[in-house]
Design an enzyme around this catalytic site. Sequence first.
Site: not given
Length: 262
Positions: A41, A110, A144
């Site tokens: 990431e 995200k 994440c």
Amino acid sequence: MKVAIVQTALIQGQVAENMQIIQDALTEAASANPDVIVLPELWNTSFLPENVYEIADVDGKETRALLSSFAKNNHVNIVGGSVANIREDALFNTVFVYDRDGSEIASYDKAHLFSPAGEDDYFAAGKDSVTFELDGVTCGVVTCYDLRFPEWVRELALADAQVVFVPAAWPATRNVHWDILNRARAIENQMYVVAVNSVGLVNPKGDVYGGHSVIIDPWGSYIVEPDDDHEIKVGEIDFDVIDGIRSKINVFNDRRPDIYDI
């Protein structure tokens, strides 16, 4: 499917240096002749410099050029981790995915931003889950903190994803959560999870990335074991394992969507 995952150290706020780190890592990973290379990431900026908006990749231009060219020249699929990406004046944490021809086949912003660290003060949240095909296999990606939201990963499973990629910038202080959550997502969705984290210092305050990049099969077993070394890790995904577990314990046959709604 042979997968190479890049577990590397990054430098907060140093885009040119990080670009070189990733170029070198891609070259090393490609030497193993994988089908897919996966990056961590926010590899262009690391997590999370104050000037992230100023140094982010506008329209992902540099990132896309690098990943597309490398994928085409090396005839390899790339799940490009994520980068700080400015689009229409908003900042997104974006994953770009490329096939063996160097074509961009998917991108994902995200969706769940890590408010305890103020990620939502900088980034706009994505709204759409994403699946794509790599060599004929349906795959998905989350980033994440998304890992903590099982309903988000279940959406990908219900869209027939057999592999979910998880690029991350996860701290060592929460490695127990990382290890358990990745295994849980694999077990409960009867799919492979490929989770890729950085190592080394996060910032000058001394926070440390946890590493523990893994490939986990649908039984929850490690195909690639967790550790905190700076390295390229390679593992093989056998899709017959998915058929095997679903022939014995098919949770999707026994779901009750009539009594709950995700």
